[in-house]
Design an enzyme around this catalytic site. Structure first.
Site, mmCIF file in Angstrom:
data_model
loop_
_atom_site.group_PDB
_atom_site.id
_atom_site.type_symbol
_atom_site.label_atom_id
_atom_site.label_comp_id
_atom_site.label_asym_id
_atom_site.label_seq_id
_atom_site.Cartn_x
_atom_site.Cartn_y
_atom_site.Cartn_z
ATOM 1 C CE1 TYR A 77 30.688 12.620 53.041
ATOM 2 C CE2 TYR A 77 28.785 13.968 52.560
ATOM 3 C CZ TYR A 77 30.065 13.837 53.058
ATOM 4 O OH TYR A 77 30.695 14.933 53.574
ATOM 5 C CG LEU A 113 23.688 22.158 64.186
ATOM 6 C CD1 LEU A 113 22.363 21.528 63.736
ATOM 7 C CD2 LEU A 113 23.414 23.344 65.107
ATOM 8 C CD1 TRP A 139 27.903 12.013 58.557
ATOM 9 C CD2 TRP A 139 28.724 10.922 56.777
ATOM 10 N NE1 TRP A 139 28.548 10.893 59.016
ATOM 11 C CE2 TRP A 139 29.063 10.198 57.946
ATOM 12 C CE3 TRP A 139 29.131 10.426 55.532
ATOM 13 C CZ2 TRP A 139 29.797 9.012 57.914
ATOM 14 C CZ3 TRP A 139 29.853 9.234 55.501
ATOM 15 C CH2 TRP A 139 30.186 8.548 56.679
HETATM 16 N N1 LIG Z 1 34.326 17.512 54.282
HETATM 17 C C1 LIG Z 1 34.235 16.618 55.258
HETATM 18 O O1 LIG Z 1 35.183 15.883 55.572
HETATM 19 C C2 LIG Z 1 32.946 16.528 56.032
HETATM 20 C C3 LIG Z 1 32.913 15.865 57.270
HETATM 21 C C4 LIG Z 1 31.711 15.830 57.958
HETATM 22 C C5 LIG Z 1 30.577 16.432 57.435
HETATM 23 N N2 LIG Z 1 30.619 17.043 56.209
HETATM 24 C C6 LIG Z 1 29.405 17.681 55.612
HETATM 25 O O2 LIG Z 1 28.829 18.584 56.556
HETATM 26 C C7 LIG Z 1 27.473 18.221 56.804
HETATM 27 C C8 LIG Z 1 27.063 18.612 58.219
HETATM 28 O O3 LIG Z 1 27.866 18.003 59.196
HETATM 29 P P1 LIG Z 1 27.399 16.739 60.086
HETATM 30 O O4 LIG Z 1 26.333 15.982 59.390
HETATM 31 O O5 LIG Z 1 28.660 16.040 60.445
HETATM 32 O O6 LIG Z 1 26.879 17.363 61.445
HETATM 33 P P2 LIG Z 1 25.852 18.488 61.904
HETATM 34 O O7 LIG Z 1 25.230 19.162 60.756
HETATM 35 O O8 LIG Z 1 26.576 19.297 62.924
HETATM 36 O O9 LIG Z 1 24.760 17.617 62.700
HETATM 37 C C9 LIG Z 1 23.808 16.808 62.075
HETATM 38 C C10 LIG Z 1 22.841 16.295 63.134
HETATM 39 O O10 LIG Z 1 22.140 17.388 63.717
HETATM 40 C C11 LIG Z 1 20.743 17.134 63.711
HETATM 41 N N3 LIG Z 1 20.080 18.434 63.529
HETATM 42 C C12 LIG Z 1 20.121 19.221 62.433
HETATM 43 N N4 LIG Z 1 19.422 20.357 62.638
HETATM 44 C C13 LIG Z 1 18.913 20.266 63.896
HETATM 45 C C14 LIG Z 1 18.102 21.121 64.666
HETATM 46 N N5 LIG Z 1 17.663 22.301 64.199
HETATM 47 N N6 LIG Z 1 17.772 20.730 65.945
HETATM 48 C C15 LIG Z 1 18.208 19.548 66.427
HETATM 49 N N7 LIG Z 1 18.993 18.689 65.732
HETATM 50 C C16 LIG Z 1 19.345 19.043 64.468
HETATM 51 C C17 LIG Z 1 20.490 16.187 62.568
HETATM 52 O O11 LIG Z 1 19.340 15.443 62.837
HETATM 53 P P3 LIG Z 1 18.251 14.967 61.741
HETATM 54 O O12 LIG Z 1 19.011 14.456 60.549
HETATM 55 O O13 LIG Z 1 17.503 13.931 62.469
HETATM 56 O O14 LIG Z 1 17.369 16.123 61.379
HETATM 57 C C18 LIG Z 1 21.775 15.366 62.588
HETATM 58 O O15 LIG Z 1 21.646 14.317 63.530
HETATM 59 C C19 LIG Z 1 27.465 16.718 56.516
HETATM 60 O O16 LIG Z 1 26.180 16.208 56.382
HETATM 61 C C20 LIG Z 1 28.316 16.661 55.274
HETATM 62 O O17 LIG Z 1 27.582 17.062 54.133
HETATM 63 C C21 LIG Z 1 31.797 17.124 55.511
#
Ligand SMILES: NC(=O)c1ccc[n+]([C@@H]2O[C@H](COP(=O)([O-])OP(=O)(O)OC[C@H]3O[C@@H](n4cnc5c(N)ncnc54)[C@H](OP(=O)(O)O)[C@@H]3O)[C@@H](O)[C@H]2O)c1
Length: 272
Positions: free
Chosen positions: A58, A201, A21
């Protein structure tokens, strides 16, 4: 990297995969950081995070194009691709258009897992699962599942699906434990539905008490607090798919797939 079984299948996926995402835009396409995103995906797979999670929604489709470009640099057999169909597209004719467009963007002839992104407000769950079963039957996907389904919605999906519903992808992290509190996690375990935790996260938005506890455990484990947050999700038996683009974040997240938290660590992390 720990592996977690997908439903009751013979498939074992890395506990930590990679989310997409925001890669290639959010609600609309953004072409400005394509190269960075493609490199992040290639790196993620190289580090063992071989489960790539994406969706037609996305970046208005552009995220899947980025995944497709990354796949050209990766041995496709190595990866497990999950994509999701938007709930407005669940009538069979629309669904076929959706999955065919997804496959075209990905440059593959099937996805591994296809999820209903959100429950539809127009179709019943019976109608929804009929469509998903038909897509499975036609070979567009190897497995089917759902996302953002409550316990009751998941019960219905299982009841009306001929094929196993192998996954429910929901928001779940140490600060947002609704999936656990509602009984969804237990229901999934009892019914061989793998829970995939999104936003593990919490999009880096943890309150101070949670953050302090994560940091405390991290000190003892010689790990980072974000690794502890991911290891907490994995210890609950869930697959997870943190999104990361920076090399440092990717390396950190992959290593969290080898971290073992003790019951005492878990109790401390969950204490008030
Ligand atoms: N099914 C659904 O409705 C739904 C909804 C939301 C999300 N999703 C899926 O779940 C995935 C993950 O969820 P999310 O993107 O919402 O949130 P997340 O994974 O909780 O957070 C992503 C954020 O955390 C940062 N990050 C990642 N690893 C890190 C680390 N080791 N240290 C510091 N910061 C870190 C990333 O930064 P950088 O990118 O700068 O590295 C990004 O800004 C999505 O990408 C998507 O594929 C599905």
């Amino acid at each position: 990297m720990k592996k977690i079984q997908l439903g009751n299948t013979s498939e074992f996926l890395p506990a930590i995969g990679i989310g997409t995402w925001g890669m290639g835009g959010k609600f609309e396409a953004d072409y400005s950081k394509d190269q960075e995103a493609i490199e992040a995906l290639v790196k993620a797979v190289d580090l063992g995070m071989t489960h790539i999670d994406t969706a037609e929604y996305y970046g208005a489709g552009h995220t899947e194009e980025i995944v497709g470009k990354a796949l050209k640099k990766i041995e496709v057999k190595k990866v497990f691709i999950t994509s999701k169909i938007w709930p407005d597209h669940l009538r069979l004719k629309d669904a076929i258009n959706s999955i065919e467009a997804t496959l075209k963007r990905l440059g593959t002839d099937h996805v591994d897992l296809y999820l209903v992104h959100w429950p539809s407000s127009e179709l019943t769950i019976e109608e929804t699962m009929e469509t998903m079963n038909e897509l499975l039957k036609r070979g567009y996907t190897r497995y089917i599942g759902v996302s953002n389904f409550s316990v009751n919605q998941l019960k219905e999906a299982i009841r009306f699906s001929k094929a196993p519903v192998v996954c429910n992808q929901v928001r779940f992290n140490i600060q947002d434990r609704a999936a656990e509190e509602s009984g969804l996690l237990d229901f999934c375990v009892e019914n061989h539905v793998t829970l995939t935790a999104y936003s593990p996260l919490n999009r880096m938005d943890f309150d101070s008490p949670t953050r302090r506890k994560l940091e405390e455990v991290a000190r003892h484990k010689n790990a980072t607090w974000t690794q502890i947050a991911l290891a907490w999700v994995v210890k609950k038996g869930a697959l997870t798919i943190p999104k990361a683009t920076s090399r440092e974040h990717l390396e950190e997240n992959a290593k969290a797939g080898d971290l073992e938290l003790s019951n005492e660590d878990m109790e401390y992390l969950e204490s008030k």
